[in-house]
Design a protein around this motif. Structure first.
Motif, PDB file in Angstrom:
ATOM      1  N   UNK A  94       0.791  -0.999  -0.064  1.00  0.00           N
ATOM      2  CA  UNK A  94       0.012   0.112  -0.136  1.00  0.00           C
ATOM      3  C   UNK A  94       0.835   1.400   0.031  1.00  0.00           C
ATOM      4  N   UNK A  95       1.913   1.390   0.863  1.00  0.00           N
ATOM      5  CA  UNK A  95       2.731   2.333   0.796  1.00  0.00           C
ATOM      6  C   UNK A  95       3.566   2.467  -0.567  1.00  0.00           C
ATOM      7  N   UNK A  96       3.748   1.428  -0.950  1.00  0.00           N
ATOM      8  CA  UNK A  96       4.834   1.580  -2.321  1.00  0.00           C
ATOM      9  C   UNK A  96       3.701   2.043  -3.347  1.00  0.00           C
ATOM     10  N   UNK A  97       2.492   1.540  -3.393  1.00  0.00           N
ATOM     11  CA  UNK A  97       1.701   2.057  -4.466  1.00  0.00           C
ATOM     12  C   UNK A  97       1.300   3.522  -4.322  1.00  0.00           C
ATOM     13  N   UNK A  98       1.230   3.855  -3.024  1.00  0.00           N
ATOM     14  CA  UNK A  98       0.779   5.465  -2.753  1.00  0.00           C
ATOM     15  C   UNK A  98       2.003   6.317  -3.261  1.00  0.00           C
ATOM     16  N   UNK A  99       3.342   6.025  -2.760  1.00  0.00           N
ATOM     17  CA  UNK A  99       4.666   6.563  -3.236  1.00  0.00           C
ATOM     18  C   UNK A  99       4.636   6.674  -4.728  1.00  0.00           C
ATOM     19  N   UNK A 100       4.279   5.677  -5.637  1.00  0.00           N
ATOM     20  CA  UNK A 100       4.471   5.777  -6.863  1.00  0.00           C
ATOM     21  C   UNK A 100       3.367   6.788  -7.426  1.00  0.00           C
ATOM     22  N   UNK A 101       2.152   6.803  -7.127  1.00  0.00           N
ATOM     23  CA  UNK A 101       1.086   7.270  -7.486  1.00  0.00           C
ATOM     24  C   UNK A 101       1.292   9.009  -7.138  1.00  0.00           C
ATOM     25  N   UNK A 102       2.065   9.280  -6.304  1.00  0.00           N
ATOM     26  CA  UNK A 102       2.382  10.652  -5.950  1.00  0.00           C
ATOM     27  C   UNK A 102       3.601  11.226  -6.731  1.00  0.00           C
ATOM     28  N   UNK A 103       4.185  10.289  -7.370  1.00  0.00           N
ATOM     29  CA  UNK A 103       5.166  10.883  -8.374  1.00  0.00           C
ATOM     30  C   UNK A 103       6.555  10.415  -7.937  1.00  0.00           C
ATOM     31  N   UNK A 104       6.786   9.261  -6.897  1.00  0.00           N
ATOM     32  CA  UNK A 104       8.292   9.038  -6.736  1.00  0.00           C
ATOM     33  C   UNK A 104       8.867   8.338  -7.879  1.00  0.00           C
ATOM     34  N   UNK A 105      10.256   8.682  -7.988  1.00  0.00           N
ATOM     35  CA  UNK A 105      11.122   8.219  -9.109  1.00  0.00           C
ATOM     36  C   UNK A 105      11.500   6.844  -8.697  1.00  0.00           C
ATOM     37  N   UNK A 106      11.580   6.553  -7.243  1.00  0.00           N
ATOM     38  CA  UNK A 106      12.437   5.278  -6.630  1.00  0.00           C
ATOM     39  C   UNK A 106      11.733   5.103  -5.741  1.00  0.00           C
ATOM     40  N   UNK A 107      11.550   4.056  -4.926  1.00  0.00           N
ATOM     41  CA  UNK A 107      11.051   3.728  -3.500  1.00  0.00           C
ATOM     42  C   UNK A 107      11.994   2.989  -2.622  1.00  0.00           C
ATOM     43  N   UNK A 108      12.465   3.494  -1.776  1.00  0.00           N
ATOM     44  CA  UNK A 108      13.656   2.740  -0.815  1.00  0.00           C
ATOM     45  C   UNK A 108      12.526   1.725   0.041  1.00  0.00           C
ATOM     46  N   UNK A 109      12.804   0.436   0.089  1.00  0.00           N
ATOM     47  CA  UNK A 109      12.192  -0.467   0.901  1.00  0.00           C
ATOM     48  C   UNK A 109      12.813  -0.382   2.293  1.00  0.00           C
ATOM     49  N   UNK A 110      12.270   0.242   3.429  1.00  0.00           N
ATOM     50  CA  UNK A 110      12.973   0.402   4.446  1.00  0.00           C
ATOM     51  C   UNK A 110      12.079  -0.068   5.737  1.00  0.00           C
ATOM     52  N   UNK A 111      12.617  -0.933   6.644  1.00  0.00           N
ATOM     53  CA  UNK A 111      14.145  -1.288   6.621  1.00  0.00           C
ATOM     54  C   UNK A 111      13.895  -2.621   5.782  1.00  0.00           C
TER      55      UNK A 111
END
Length: 226
Positions: free
Chosen positions: A137-154
């Motif tokens: 869900x967080x990954x999807x939101x980040x991409x939808x908001x325009x993120x170029x990359x997403x760091x999987x943390x931790x």
């Protein structure tokens, strides 16, 4: 020490201008946290000599180091490494820090969470956005908001196989592994679809010794390119 002064040893500026192209090639961002101002330039030179081309200088979440001081370090390193490295800001959690990073010359912004305002404003400023996420869900939101990359943390919380699972529904997503990664883990992460790595203390150490930084950077640079 590698040559720092001669322009013959510099990559052309246009070759260093695209964060994503460099990340795709090197798969490595060095995270620099808590460095004294007087150590920053020598550390950057050591990273460059070890093959690192992307470095993130983090704001201090505890507030012990003023944001303005971190921005000054970013600014000095940006000027010092111009044409050789791309410098970004990390642990960006509010708009004040984003503004300071932008004015200091940072070219990419890394955050520990998915903050819509920070992501969208980062893109409006023409910077690259790398927020932190863990769940689909967080990954999807980040991409939808325009993120170029997403760091999987931790990243160590779920390990390399998690990348294979989450890249499947997010085809083409550039996911970075951050926190708890070892040299021995790198190949497995890459084989499972990891786009790149954010590595901190395993490269920089805690005493900011340039020779140690250069040696560690070379080891990680070689491992991440395989």
């Amino acid at each position: 020490m590698c040559a720092i002064i001669s322009s013959m040893h510099f990559e052309r500026q246009n070759q260093m201008s695209n964060f994503l192209e460099i990340l795709e090639t090197t798969r490595l961002i060095t995270i620099i946290r808590g460095i004294p101002n007087e150590k920053a330039l020598s550390a950057a030179d050591a990273l460059f000599c070890g093959g690192v081309r992307l470095a993130e200088f983090t704001f201090d979440f505890s507030g012990n180091t003023p944001d303005e001081e971190t921005a000054e370090i970013i600014s000095s390193v940006v000027k010092h490494t111009a044409g050789r490295m791309i410098i970004g800001a990390g642990t960006v959690t509010n708009e004040k820090q984003l503004k300071l990073a932008y004015e200091a010359g940072a070219e990419f912004i890394i955050s520990p969470d998915v903050n819509e305002t920070i992501i969208r404003h980062t893109k409006e400023l023409g910077l690259f956005s790398v927020p932190g996420a863990l769940t689909p869900t967080e990954i999807s939101s980040a991409l939808r908001f325009g993120a170029d990359c997403v760091k999987i943390f931790p990243s160590f919380a779920f390990g390399p196989s998690y990348f294979k699972q989450v890249t499947a529904p997010f085809n083409g997503a550039r996911l970075l592994a951050v926190t708890g990664i070892t040299l021995e883990d790198v190949k497995q992460y890459i084989d499972n679809g990891c786009f790149g790595f954010g590595i901190g203390g395993a490269i920089t150490g805690t005493d900011w010794n340039p020779e140690i930084i250069k040696q560690n950077a070379a080891l990680w640079s070689a491992a991440c390119k395989k």
